[in-house]
Write a protein that holds these residues in place. Structure first.
Motif, PDB file in Angstrom:
ATOM      1  N   UNK A  36      -4.244  -0.955  -7.364  1.00 33.64           N
ATOM      2  CA  UNK A  36      -3.698  -1.095  -8.488  1.00 33.64           C
ATOM      3  C   UNK A  36      -3.466  -2.624  -8.912  1.00 33.64           C
ATOM      4  N   UNK A  37      -3.289  -2.897  -9.988  1.00 37.67           N
ATOM      5  CA  UNK A  37      -3.191  -4.448 -10.464  1.00 37.67           C
ATOM      6  C   UNK A  37      -2.093  -5.229  -9.601  1.00 37.67           C
ATOM      7  N   UNK A  38      -2.189  -6.497  -9.239  1.00 35.98           N
ATOM      8  CA  UNK A  38      -1.187  -7.202  -8.569  1.00 35.98           C
ATOM      9  C   UNK A  38      -1.062  -8.464  -9.665  1.00 35.98           C
ATOM     10  N   UNK A  39       0.182  -8.620  -9.797  1.00 31.84           N
ATOM     11  CA  UNK A  39       0.846  -9.871 -10.647  1.00 31.84           C
ATOM     12  C   UNK A  39       1.376 -10.708  -9.663  1.00 31.84           C
ATOM     13  N   UNK A  40       0.833 -11.954  -9.583  1.00 29.44           N
ATOM     14  CA  UNK A  40       1.091 -13.077  -8.645  1.00 29.44           C
ATOM     15  C   UNK A  40       2.252 -13.916  -9.392  1.00 29.44           C
TER      16      UNK A  40
ATOM     17  N   UNK B 253       0.729  -1.069  -0.017  1.00 33.85           N
ATOM     18  CA  UNK B 253       0.130   0.194   0.203  1.00 33.85           C
ATOM     19  C   UNK B 253       0.765   1.227   0.165  1.00 33.85           C
ATOM     20  N   UNK B 254       1.891   1.338   0.649  1.00 35.38           N
ATOM     21  CA  UNK B 254       2.778   2.306   0.684  1.00 35.38           C
ATOM     22  C   UNK B 254       3.343   2.480  -0.865  1.00 35.38           C
ATOM     23  N   UNK B 255       3.766   1.239  -1.411  1.00 37.82           N
ATOM     24  CA  UNK B 255       4.406   1.391  -2.714  1.00 37.82           C
ATOM     25  C   UNK B 255       3.144   2.079  -3.692  1.00 37.82           C
ATOM     26  N   UNK B 256       2.085   1.621  -3.530  1.00 36.09           N
ATOM     27  CA  UNK B 256       0.991   2.219  -4.139  1.00 36.09           C
ATOM     28  C   UNK B 256       0.589   3.706  -4.120  1.00 36.09           C
ATOM     29  N   UNK B 257       0.696   4.214  -2.808  1.00 36.53           N
ATOM     30  CA  UNK B 257       0.827   5.517  -2.422  1.00 36.53           C
ATOM     31  C   UNK B 257       1.684   6.347  -3.134  1.00 36.53           C
ATOM     32  N   UNK B 258       2.783   5.676  -3.340  1.00 38.95           N
ATOM     33  CA  UNK B 258       3.881   6.540  -4.154  1.00 38.95           C
ATOM     34  C   UNK B 258       3.748   6.443  -5.247  1.00 38.95           C
ATOM     35  N   UNK B 259       3.001   5.878  -5.937  1.00 41.30           N
ATOM     36  CA  UNK B 259       2.542   6.251  -7.625  1.00 41.30           C
ATOM     37  C   UNK B 259       2.774   5.062  -8.566  1.00 41.30           C
ATOM     38  N   UNK B 260       3.179   3.800  -7.906  1.00 45.15           N
ATOM     39  CA  UNK B 260       3.464   2.894  -8.815  1.00 45.15           C
ATOM     40  C   UNK B 260       2.180   2.169  -9.402  1.00 45.15           C
ATOM     41  N   UNK B 261       2.279   1.903 -10.843  1.00 43.65           N
ATOM     42  CA  UNK B 261       1.093   1.454 -11.349  1.00 43.65           C
ATOM     43  C   UNK B 261       0.502   0.066 -11.289  1.00 43.65           C
TER      44      UNK B 261
END
Length: 247
Positions: free
Chosen positions: A61-65, A21-29
């Motif tokens: 954001x999309x998550x690839x597993x 979630x921190x990475x999401x808030x930093x703007x990663x797509x």
């Protein structure tokens, strides 16, 4: 990223969600997630599918597993269980580049047609495709199909013409030739920016023997060949131990 280490499974999942979630808030797509902690060795039993599903639900954001994907069916099952946006494979794609082809849902080895297409790609690419790269991928794809003595012989060849002769003689594998549509060569040289030079790069350049050589075998393939020489099994060859705990 991969699952973070924790005192227990609940802590591990929570820490992973917080970082994602921190990475999401930093703007990663989008993010990719491997379903094991750094301390867990590669094993089907250690893949935490439920944790990946929890992380997927926590993000916008999309998550690839990623993990244990060795066939098209494996990919479909992991996608269904996690409800992630997509599935990634590493080891499985080395062993079978046609892994995501639904025509081969259960295949864990490369179909012959795919190997023949690789020969056509090599012919089309010409000097753009280094021999080492050509042989490495071919060996990963086809080594499971031949016995140890032939595997060692294949990996000792020094030219594309020798490889083609070897495959024709021992494996009944040939380029598809003029009857097939030649693949389009894509130039993957990027010059739109210059990557930053970090201290570790400068240190490596200072020692000639430490610099990466495009003509070398590289770490993974060197270990792959070593395993071939030391294995007592004349039939089967596994890629599993070559990547430590990566997938």
């Amino acid at each position: 990223m991969r699952l973070l280490q924790g005192q227990d499974n609940e802590t591990s999942v929570q820490k992973t969600i917080e970082l994602a979630q921190q990475l999401e808030h930093c703007g990663v797509t989008f993010l990719t997630l491997h379903g094991r902690t750094p301390a867990q060795k590669h094993s089907k039993d250690t893949l935490n599918v439920e944790a990946m599903a929890e992380v997927a639900k926590s993000l916008h954001i999309p998550l690839i597993v990623n993990g244990n994907v060795e066939s098209y069916q494996d990919a479909c099952e992991l996608h269904e269980k996690t409800q992630a946006a997509g599935v990634m494979a590493a080891r499985g794609l080395l062993a079978n580049p046609a892994l995501f082809n639904s025509d081969y849902p259960l295949a864990t080895a490369t179909p012959k047609a795919c190997v023949e297409q690789w020969l056509d790609i090599a012919e089309s690419a010409g000097d753009h495709l280094l021999f080492q790269c050509f042989l490495h991928h071919l060996s990963f794809m086809w080594s499971n199909q031949i016995k140890r003595a032939l595997r060692v012989q294949l990996n000792s060849l020094n030219s594309k013409s020798q490889v083609l002769e070897f495959l024709a003689e021992h494996c009944d594998v040939f380029p598809r030739g003029a009857g097939s549509t030649p693949p389009i060569y894509t130039n993957c040289t990027y010059s739109h920016f210059t990557p930053p030079r970090h201290a570790r790069h400068l240190a490596a350049e200072a020692e000639d023997e430490s610099c990466w050589d495009a003509g070398s075998d590289g770490k993974f393939f060197t270990e792959f060949k070593t395993q071939q020489l030391s294995s007592n099994n004349m039939e089967d060859l596994e890629l599993g131990g070559l990547f430590d705990d990566e997938d």
